[in-house]
Design a protein around this motif. Structure first.
Motif, short mmCIF file in Angstrom:
data_model
loop_
_atom_site.label_atom_id
_atom_site.label_comp_id
_atom_site.label_asym_id
_atom_site.label_seq_id
_atom_site.Cartn_x
_atom_site.Cartn_y
_atom_site.Cartn_z
N ALA A 44 115.16 84.39 -80.28
CA ALA A 44 116.37 84.47 -81.09
C ALA A 44 116.48 83.23 -81.98
O ALA A 44 116.40 82.11 -81.49
N PRO A 45 116.64 83.40 -83.28
CA PRO A 45 116.84 82.24 -84.17
C PRO A 45 118.15 81.54 -83.85
O PRO A 45 119.14 82.20 -83.53
N ARG A 87 117.11 77.66 -90.70
CA ARG A 87 115.66 77.42 -90.87
C ARG A 87 114.85 78.34 -89.96
O ARG A 87 113.81 78.87 -90.36
N ASP A 88 115.34 78.57 -88.74
CA ASP A 88 114.66 79.49 -87.83
C ASP A 88 114.56 80.89 -88.44
O ASP A 88 113.56 81.59 -88.27
N LEU A 89 115.62 81.29 -89.15
CA LEU A 89 115.66 82.65 -89.72
C LEU A 89 114.52 82.90 -90.70
O LEU A 89 114.03 84.03 -90.83
N GLU A 90 114.11 81.87 -91.41
CA GLU A 90 113.09 82.03 -92.44
C GLU A 90 111.76 82.51 -91.87
O GLU A 90 110.94 83.10 -92.58
N ALA A 91 111.53 82.28 -90.59
CA ALA A 91 110.26 82.67 -89.97
C ALA A 91 110.31 84.09 -89.39
O ALA A 91 109.30 84.59 -88.90
N VAL A 127 124.61 79.04 -99.08
CA VAL A 127 123.17 78.90 -98.91
C VAL A 127 122.57 80.29 -98.74
O VAL A 127 123.09 81.12 -97.99
N ILE A 128 121.48 80.56 -99.46
CA ILE A 128 120.77 81.83 -99.36
C ILE A 128 119.53 81.64 -98.51
O ILE A 128 118.73 80.73 -98.76
N VAL A 129 119.37 82.47 -97.50
CA VAL A 129 118.20 82.41 -96.62
C VAL A 129 117.31 83.62 -96.91
O VAL A 129 117.80 84.75 -96.98
N GLU A 189 123.75 84.64 -83.33
CA GLU A 189 124.61 83.58 -83.86
C GLU A 189 123.75 82.36 -84.18
O GLU A 189 123.08 81.82 -83.31
N VAL A 190 123.79 81.97 -85.45
CA VAL A 190 123.07 80.78 -85.88
C VAL A 190 124.09 79.68 -86.19
O VAL A 190 125.28 79.84 -85.94
#
Length: 244
Positions: free
Chosen positions: A122-123, A127-131, A154-156, A201-202
């Protein structure tokens, strides 16, 4: 067979006259306290099926002289050129030619299947989401994952795994373990409660959005349009019932 240039000009003027007659008839009915006459509204497919239709049907029973045409389509229609009295949308307001009335907050959530999260983890941060593998709503593009931070929006951009233009299929693809999706709570809620999806949840919250009704600027909204908007706002609630 096609119309001549003179015929096309005559047809357009005739249509305007017919609309003015309809508007005048409707105005007289509204002066007598009756909601009547034609009204045309566009709305997205999934929200229309799950929430808009069930909210409108009792209202239409109470006002049988209303002639509502409801066009359900995920395509971003042009309210002005397509001849709609109003459009109902979920998201940010981007068309400056429209006047928007907020009907309800629309909370968005990141979600993935338990199987996907067990395989990839789980991100916890943006930054974790980008992977991660991303499933995107193509009507809004890969810049759709917008988060509110102290320094602004911020756009991911996660890795593109799948794109779709329908919310139901977006939810189903996430439930099938194909990646992470950002979904409105009115779509994701039942799947999360049933365990098909798990909310992620990030460290930042998705940018706030709304369910809103928008009508063309410079056009005086009719009493029946205002009545529909008031009814929907009351029915959905704040917070909306799908968030409870």
């Amino acid at each position: 067979m096609t119309l001549t240039e003179d015929g096309s000009a005559f047809l357009e003027r005739a249509r305007r006259i017919a609309r003015e007659i309809e508007d005048a008839t409707t105005d007289m009915s509204e002066r007598r306290g009756t909601l009547a006459g034609p009204i045309r509204i566009a709305a997205p497919v999934t929200f229309g099926r799950l929430h808009l239709g069930p909210a409108l049907y009792p209202f239409l029973r109470e006002h049988p002289e209303l002639e509502l045409t409801l066009d359900i389509d995920d395509r971003r229609v042009d309210a002005v050129s397509d001849g709609y009295d109003a459009v109902i949308r979920n998201g940010p307001i981007s068309d400056s030619r429209l006047i928007a009335w907020k009907l309800a907050p629309s909370r968005r959530v990141l979600a993935a299947s338990p199987d996907y999260l067990s395989r990839f983890g789980a991100p916890r941060t943006l930054r974790d989401l980008e992977a991660h593998q991303g499933i995107f709503y193509t009507n809004r593009g890969v810049a759709d994952w917008r988060f509110q931070t102290e320094s602004g929006t911020v756009i991911v951009r996660a890795r593109f795994a799948l794109g779709m233009n329908n919310g139901d299929m977006l939810r189903d693809a996430a439930a099938a373990g194909l990646g992470v999706a950002m979904l409105p709570a009115f779509i994701a809620g039942p799947a999360i409660r049933d365990g098909l999806l798990q909310e992620i949840e990030v460290d930042q919250k998705p940018e706030p959005e709304f369910i809103y009704m928008a009508h063309p600027q410079g056009r005086n909204p009719s009493a029946k349009l205002r009545a529909i908007a008031d009814h929907l706002k009351k029915t959905f609630g704040d917070p909306p019932y799908w968030d409870l």
